[in-house]
Design an enzyme around this catalytic site. Structure first.
Site, PDB file in Angstrom:
ATOM      1  N   ILE A   1      71.911 -15.037 -30.564  1.00 11.48           N
ATOM      2  CA  ILE A   1      71.328 -14.345 -29.996  1.00 11.48           C
ATOM      3  C   ILE A   1      72.236 -13.269 -29.414  1.00 11.48           C
ATOM      4  O   ILE A   1      72.426 -13.826 -27.375  1.00 11.48           O
ATOM      5  CB  ILE A   1      70.603 -14.629 -29.140  1.00 11.48           C
ATOM      6  CG1 ILE A   1      69.372 -12.971 -29.235  1.00 11.48           C
ATOM      7  CG2 ILE A   1      70.591 -15.243 -28.289  1.00 11.48           C
ATOM      8  CD1 ILE A   1      68.076 -14.078 -28.627  1.00 11.48           C
ATOM      9  N   SER A   2      73.199 -11.984 -29.734  1.00 14.55           N
ATOM     10  CA  SER A   2      72.980 -11.029 -28.836  1.00 14.55           C
ATOM     11  C   SER A   2      72.814 -10.593 -27.515  1.00 14.55           C
ATOM     12  O   SER A   2      72.027 -11.317 -27.076  1.00 14.55           O
ATOM     13  CB  SER A   2      73.377  -9.515 -29.279  1.00 14.55           C
ATOM     14  OG  SER A   2      74.184  -9.892 -31.067  1.00 14.55           O
ATOM     15  N   GLN A   3      73.788  -9.846 -26.497  1.00 14.18           N
ATOM     16  CA  GLN A   3      74.193  -9.649 -25.333  1.00 14.18           C
ATOM     17  C   GLN A   3      72.547  -8.709 -25.194  1.00 14.18           C
ATOM     18  O   GLN A   3      72.447  -7.754 -25.995  1.00 14.18           O
ATOM     19  CB  GLN A   3      74.653  -9.399 -24.522  1.00 14.18           C
ATOM     20  CG  GLN A   3      74.722  -8.424 -22.863  1.00 14.18           C
ATOM     21  CD  GLN A   3      76.385  -8.241 -22.771  1.00 14.18           C
ATOM     22  OE1 GLN A   3      77.280  -8.242 -23.490  1.00 14.18           O
ATOM     23  NE2 GLN A   3      76.142  -7.864 -21.518  1.00 14.18           N
TER      24      GLN A   3
END
Length: 660
Positions: free
Chosen positions: A63-65
């Site tokens: 899950i992206s930053q």
């Protein structure tokens, strides 16, 4: 309803990670504040939900930053009536955030399990305008085209033609593109008319690879850690240099490979493993006795290591009054393994008539803000009282924060407090300017004071920038440690040679790990750039055993069981070699072995925190071992270091560094 702690963490994420970095779109900020990120990560990682980092999810995806999600959404310039395509939906978090800003969101995820979970999650949370299916995202979703905006959360070699074609006239496409799957640049593409697109580069990023017909295809292209070929453990066993006992290990071949290197970096895969410390000590003794090394540099703070140096060299530098290594994590340096090495260096120095050949111990790290300030003031009080008064005034800016310097960074970031940068830099500049005048009084004390002043300047910057991202603060810290190492080498003379003890993550060349994809570098990379082949980098690894570590920062010491290595890791193939302990040449190793080891695999890193229950997510990173290190030292089974209890420190002379 989110918990109070989660709500507070979410608000801090908005202020420190988004607004402070320049995210201005109010609709993006509102949407990020509305969607609970903790709902999109596993239960074990909930406490990290609002951390400034990507987090692992199932199927080896991420899950992206938060900042990257906000940056992409802001760059898409979304309108309330827009139709959005989300390629690489993963957990569904970015799609959920986009759904709070637009009319419709369509998500495509190639892993069926992730697609099902994301769709169910969005349904449960009430995001009814999100539709998610499993499929090849590089082909888009033709039935619902054209899209006003397309965001791609995976990096590809080129922009997939189908996505460009499914973009509406005037639409925007955000996608990471790179020549290799490891590092990309984030591109924004505007469709001007039917046959024309305009492209902008938004900067370097690191995403998982975009897999599909128009993405990366095949195992050779995707940087997933491959299963070890059957012959690799046998190759390791054939070319390794085994030993049964550290004290009787044959080190001459290693010393020959080290040759005339000026800097030898000895790593560790954890901060709490006895064998790593004992082997580093054995190699260090050999380098001192047989090759004339005179510097031992530690991943420790300068004032605390200075107490060790004063003990082993009998220097005139006044020690700080506090007990050395009395702060978390005390066991990292206050342990029997380190004590034995320090005692040996003391005896070695005492046997030498020439003090220029004495071995000094120096700290490279920058966490000792208040102790370093106190050291500078003590020195100036003695040699230049007028300068001491100026220093007290300048350092007074940091006075409220000396016990909690991280709070200083938060206060500056919020605008509630003025940064102290000019004051601390001016103090360092003045000391350097007056170095010639002060050096006659005692060059060792002056050098110590200048290093402490330099530490204060870098620590002020470190705590001020730590909220802007892990890469910035990591690089500043490792740059400081390397510059300190260079300063010590200059101070000890042109013939000086240094051994460095620090974690593998600091001493292995970061260019050949996933750190480089995050824009991070380290001491090992800087040493290779500066010294070339005169820097020799040695990494350490283990499969199982025990380790001294805590569960949380500031928590109590625990002796924890180290889990057997992950099946796709370098540690696993070393374990499968069947050799209990060995040295493995990598710089000059056998060509077939280097080739087989050269496939990117996982590598384990345990710091002062160890969480076996989330080990894959918390303690593994990707690396190319024969490029990262020049030598690899392996212990199949290891045990925890032996911390020094307070009782063992009592009754020691005042000069003894581990005395109370």
């Amino acid at each position: 309803m989110p918990s109070t702690a989660a709500f507070t963490a979410q608000q801090e994420m908005i202020e420190r990670q988004l607004i402070a970095r320049g995210i201005r779109d109010s609709s993006v900020l509102r949407a990020m504040a509305e969607v609970p990120r903790e709902e999109f990560v596993s239960h074990e990682l909930v406490e990290f939900a609002y951390a400034d980092t990507p987090l692992p999810i199932d199927e080896e995806q991420t899950i992206s930053q938060p900042y990257i999600v906000a940056l992409m959404l802001e760059a898409l310039e979304l309108g309330t009536g827009d139709k959005v395509l989300d390629v690489g939906t993963g957990s569904g978090y970015a799609a959920a955030v986009a759904s709070r800003m637009t009319a419709e969101v369509y998500g495509i995820e190639r892993h069926a399990s992730l697609a099902r979970a994301a769709a169910e999650r969005c349904r449960r949370l009430g995001y009814s305008n999100v539709r998610i299916r499993q499929g090849d995202g590089t082909l888009g979703w033709l039935e619902h085209a054209p899209f006003d905006a397309i965001m791609v959360a995976a990096g590809g070699p080129d922009v997939p033609p189908a996505l460009k074609e499914q973009l509406a006239i005037g639409g925007r496409l955000i996608i990471p593109i790179g020549a290799t799957p490891r590092v990309q640049n984030l591109l924004r593409i505007h469709r001007v008319d039917h046959d024309h697109w305009k492209q902008e580069d938004l900067g370097a990023v690191a995403f998982v690879p975009l897999v599909g017909v128009a993405g990366w295809l095949g195992a050779d292209s995707v940087p997933a850690a491959p299963p070890a070929p059957p012959r690799l453990p046998a190759l390791i066993a054939r070319h390794a240099e085994p030993f049964d006992d550290i004290e009787r290990a044959e080190l001459e071949p290693l010393l020959d490979r080290i040759g005339d290197a000026r800097v030898v970096c000895l790593g560790e895969a954890s901060h709490g493993t006895a064998e790593f410390y004992d082997m580093r000590a054995a190699i260090t003794r050999a380098l001192i006795e047989r090759k004339g090394f005179t510097i031992l540099a530690l991943e420790a703070d300068w004032p605390e290591a200075q107490r060790l140096d004063r003990f082993v060299r009998s220097t005139t530098v006044e020690p700080h009054p506090e007990q050395a290594f009395d702060r978390f994590p005390t066991w990292m340096w206050a342990n029997r393994q380190v004590r034995a090495c320090v005692d040996w260096i003391k005896s070695y120095n005492d046997s030498l008539a020439d003090s220029a050949r004495h071995v000094g111990i120096y700290g490279l790290d920058l966490y000792s803000l208040h102790r370093s300030i106190a050291s500078v003031l003590r020195y100036l009080d003695d040699v230049d009282p007028a300068a001491a008064r100026v220093a007290r005034h300048r350092y007074g800016c940091l006075e409220p924060w000396q016990q909690d310097p991280a709070a200083y960074g938060a206060a500056v970031l919020s605008g509630r407090y003025q940064a102290c940068e000019k004051d601390v830099v001016d103090m360092l500049t003045d000391m350097i300017r007056n170095r010639a005048r002060l050096a006659d009084k005692d060059p060792e004390r002056l050098f110590d004071a200048v290093r402490n002043a330099d530490l204060v300047a870098h620590a002020e910057e470190y705590y001020r920038v730590m909220y802007y991202g892990s890469a910035t603060s990591w690089n500043l810290r490792d740059q400081h440690m390397f510059e300190t190492l260079e300063a010590v080498l200059r101070h000890r003379g042109t013939a000086a040679r240094a051994v460095v003890w620090a974690h593998n993550s600091h001493l292995g060349d970061a260019e050949w790990t996933e750190m480089s994809a995050r824009g991070e570098y380290n001491i090992g990379q800087l040493a290779r750039n500066r010294f070339g082949e005169d820097a020799y980098l040695v990494g350490f690894g283990t499969d199982h055993g025990t380790v001294a570590a805590a569960s949380d920062w500031g928590g109590p010491l625990e002796i924890k069981r180290v889990r057997p290595a992950h099946e796709r890791s370098y540690e696993r193939v070393c374990h499968e070699s069947g050799v209990r302990a060995f040295l493995l040449p990598l710089r000059t190793g056998h060509a077939a072995l280097r080739r087989e080891l050269g496939a990117e695999r996982l590598e384990r890193a345990i710091g002062v925190i160890y969480r076996p229950e989330t080990e894959l997510q918390s303690h593994y990173f990707k690396a190319v071992l024969p490029r990262q290190f020049d030598e690899w030292i392996w212990f199949d089974e290891t045990r925890a270091v032996d911390p020094l209890p307070v009782a063992e420190r009592e009754g020691m002379p005042e000069t003894y560094p581990f005395a109370v």
